[in-house]
Scaffold this motif. Structure first.
Motif, PDB file in Angstrom:
ATOM      1  N   ASP A 135       0.893  -1.072   0.037  1.00  0.00           N
ATOM      2  CA  ASP A 135       0.065  -0.112  -0.196  1.00  0.00           C
ATOM      3  C   ASP A 135       0.813   1.215   0.072  1.00  0.00           C
ATOM      4  OD1 ASP A 135      -2.252   1.555   0.196  1.00  0.00           O
ATOM      5  OD2 ASP A 135      -2.466   1.265   2.318  1.00  0.00           O
ATOM      6  N   THR A 136       0.750   2.084  -1.191  1.00  0.00           N
ATOM      7  CA  THR A 136       1.556   3.114  -1.093  1.00  0.00           C
ATOM      8  C   THR A 136       0.789   4.312  -1.436  1.00  0.00           C
ATOM      9  OG1 THR A 136       2.119   2.246  -3.364  1.00  0.00           O
ATOM     10  CG2 THR A 136       3.945   1.948  -1.793  1.00  0.00           C
ATOM     11  N   PRO A 137       0.170   5.198  -0.761  1.00  0.00           N
ATOM     12  CA  PRO A 137      -0.510   6.255  -0.861  1.00  0.00           C
ATOM     13  C   PRO A 137       0.277   7.615  -1.174  1.00  0.00           C
ATOM     14  CG  PRO A 137      -0.766   5.869   1.533  1.00  0.00           C
ATOM     15  CD  PRO A 137       0.148   4.627   0.772  1.00  0.00           C
ATOM     16  N   GLY A 138      -0.335   8.478  -1.737  1.00  0.00           N
ATOM     17  CA  GLY A 138       0.452   9.764  -1.720  1.00  0.00           C
ATOM     18  C   GLY A 138       0.127  10.475  -3.066  1.00  0.00           C
ATOM     19  N   HIS A 139       0.386   9.681  -3.990  1.00  0.00           N
ATOM     20  CA  HIS A 139      -0.153  10.094  -5.553  1.00  0.00           C
ATOM     21  C   HIS A 139      -1.666   9.606  -5.673  1.00  0.00           C
ATOM     22  CE1 HIS A 139      -0.406  10.463  -9.768  1.00  0.00           C
ATOM     23  NE2 HIS A 139      -0.970   9.371  -9.841  1.00  0.00           N
ATOM     24  N   ALA A 140      -2.207   8.833  -4.943  1.00  0.00           N
ATOM     25  CA  ALA A 140      -3.553   8.059  -4.953  1.00  0.00           C
ATOM     26  C   ALA A 140      -3.757   7.285  -3.830  1.00  0.00           C
ATOM     27  CB  ALA A 140      -3.905   7.588  -6.231  1.00  0.00           C
ATOM     28  N   LYS A 141      -4.870   7.447  -3.358  1.00  0.00           N
ATOM     29  CA  LYS A 141      -5.622   6.591  -2.100  1.00  0.00           C
ATOM     30  C   LYS A 141      -5.554   4.997  -2.419  1.00  0.00           C
ATOM     31  CE  LYS A 141      -7.953  10.046   0.767  1.00  0.00           C
ATOM     32  NZ  LYS A 141      -8.976  10.336   1.085  1.00  0.00           N
ATOM     33  N   HIS A 142      -5.530   4.875  -3.761  1.00  0.00           N
ATOM     34  CA  HIS A 142      -5.636   3.448  -4.373  1.00  0.00           C
ATOM     35  C   HIS A 142      -4.596   2.919  -4.857  1.00  0.00           C
ATOM     36  CE1 HIS A 142      -7.087   5.842  -7.529  1.00  0.00           C
ATOM     37  NE2 HIS A 142      -6.554   4.891  -8.388  1.00  0.00           N
ATOM     38  N   HIS A 143      -3.328   3.496  -4.535  1.00  0.00           N
ATOM     39  CA  HIS A 143      -2.068   2.965  -5.192  1.00  0.00           C
ATOM     40  C   HIS A 143      -1.410   1.752  -4.477  1.00  0.00           C
ATOM     41  CE1 HIS A 143       1.805   3.315  -7.064  1.00  0.00           C
ATOM     42  NE2 HIS A 143       1.210   4.389  -7.810  1.00  0.00           N
ATOM     43  N   LEU A 144      -0.999   0.995  -5.278  1.00  0.00           N
ATOM     44  CA  LEU A 144      -0.086  -0.063  -4.482  1.00  0.00           C
ATOM     45  C   LEU A 144       1.274  -0.073  -5.495  1.00  0.00           C
ATOM     46  CD1 LEU A 144      -0.090  -2.902  -6.526  1.00  0.00           C
ATOM     47  CD2 LEU A 144      -2.393  -2.942  -5.508  1.00  0.00           C
ATOM     48  N   ALA A 145       2.284  -0.465  -4.943  1.00  0.00           N
ATOM     49  CA  ALA A 145       3.587  -0.768  -5.571  1.00  0.00           C
ATOM     50  C   ALA A 145       3.829  -2.400  -5.258  1.00  0.00           C
ATOM     51  CB  ALA A 145       4.878  -0.118  -5.018  1.00  0.00           C
ATOM     52  N   VAL A 146       4.664  -2.703  -6.405  1.00  0.00           N
ATOM     53  CA  VAL A 146       4.730  -4.386  -6.368  1.00  0.00           C
ATOM     54  C   VAL A 146       6.257  -4.482  -6.363  1.00  0.00           C
ATOM     55  CG1 VAL A 146       4.463  -6.339  -7.787  1.00  0.00           C
ATOM     56  CG2 VAL A 146       2.853  -4.714  -7.845  1.00  0.00           C
TER      57      VAL A 146
END
Length: 306
Positions: free
Chosen positions: A149-160
């Motif tokens: 879970d990687t918010p900041g740009h978007a609340k629904h953002h994830l990194a892999v």
């Protein structure tokens, strides 16, 4: 190709602007992001080039549901009979019913531009959608792909995080690094604050979390594989703070948007010149015109919300 990772130019906007990725492991495939509907033939061609068939794809993983990353998800999934779509829990409903995504973007750009730029959004059947909360692990033929879970740009953002290579697929949370700005000093990077969920403190925290993994490289949507992760993260932290200061200085001005565009252009031009960019401010402003406009809009939404 690096350790089974293939970079796909989706063709959006201009060459080397928008990337998706194909990860291949033991004859099975996973896509990370997919671009727009117009990118689907390129995605399928990448499969063929890798010696895979559409039925060999197990996963389509979306970093977030902004249309340059996920607009073609429904059309691509229709071509991948065995694949499941993996998405942040906050983004899952928009893949099952993309009407809100379409309405929001159409209100800004108009129906005609949406049709020509992205193509009509196709729903993904709910039974094919997998919600990926923080820590969710995707198994690609024994290769672990961890969702963060990687918010900041978007609340629904994830990194892999790819455990095999210790590399991260970062969507937009690790900023933009176009290859045109590469110099002898390496890649150049800037944050993206595009509307409507920019959160500077969350973005700082997401960057720190990614750097703590000590990744060998990060794979950006805009654009491609970059190394020097620690240096680039430092550049992003500094620019986030500078952009917040620019936004606060513009607050209350009658020409706020124009002030933001001018100040952001000056910020990026100064940093690019210091990085060794020699093509001049006008060339920079032309290449970054869309990003500067979106960053200005994102900062305005943040100011108004704050």
């Amino acid at each position: 190709m690096t350790q089974g990772i293939h970079t796909i130019d989706t063709g959006f906007v201009r060459p080397r602007f928008d990337a998706a990725y194909l990860i291949v492991e033991n004859g099975r495939g996973a896509f990370v992001d997919c671009g727009t509907n117009h990118a689907v033939p390129r995605m399928l061609a990448a499969l063929e080039d890798a010696g895979l068939r559409p039925e060999d794809v197990d996963w389509l993983i979306l970093t977030h549901v902004h249309l340059d990353h996920a607009g073609g998800a429904g059309e691509l999934m229709a071509c991948l009979p065995n694949a499941k779509l993996v998405v942040h829990p906050r983004g899952a409903r928009h893949m099952v019913d993309p009407s809100q995504l379409w309405a929001g973007a159409s209100a800004v750009y108009g129906e005609q531009v949406m049709e020509s730029t992205y193509g009509r959004l196709r729903p993904v059947p709910v039974e094919r959608v997998v919600e990926a909360p923080d820590g969710h692990s995707v198994d690609l033929a024994g290769r672990s792909l961890h969702c963060l879970d990687t918010p900041g740009h978007a609340k629904h953002h994830l990194a892999v995080h790819d455990a095999r290579t210790n590399a991260c697929f970062t969507g937009d949370v690790f900023g933009l690094s176009y290859r045109e700005f590469d110099t002898a000093n390496g890649p150049f990077v800037l944050p993206t604050t595009s509307p409507v969920q920019f959160d500077p403190e969350a973005l700082h925290a997401s960057l720190r979390r990614l750097v703590a993994l000590n990744p060998s490289a990060v794979y950006l949507t805009h654009y491609g594989r970059v190394e020097e992760v620690g240096r680039l993260a430092g550049d992003l932290h500094a620019q986030i703070d500078a952009m917040v200061a620019i936004a606060r200085a513009a607050h209350g001005k009658p020409n706020r948007h124009a002030s933001l565009v001018e100040a952001l252009t000056a910020l990026y031009a100064a940093r690019a010149i210091a990085h060794g960019w020699t093509e001049g401010r006008d060339a920079l402003a032309s290449l970054l015109a869309m990003d500067i406009e979106l960053n200005a809009q994102g900062l305005e939404v943040w100011l108004d919300r704050a």
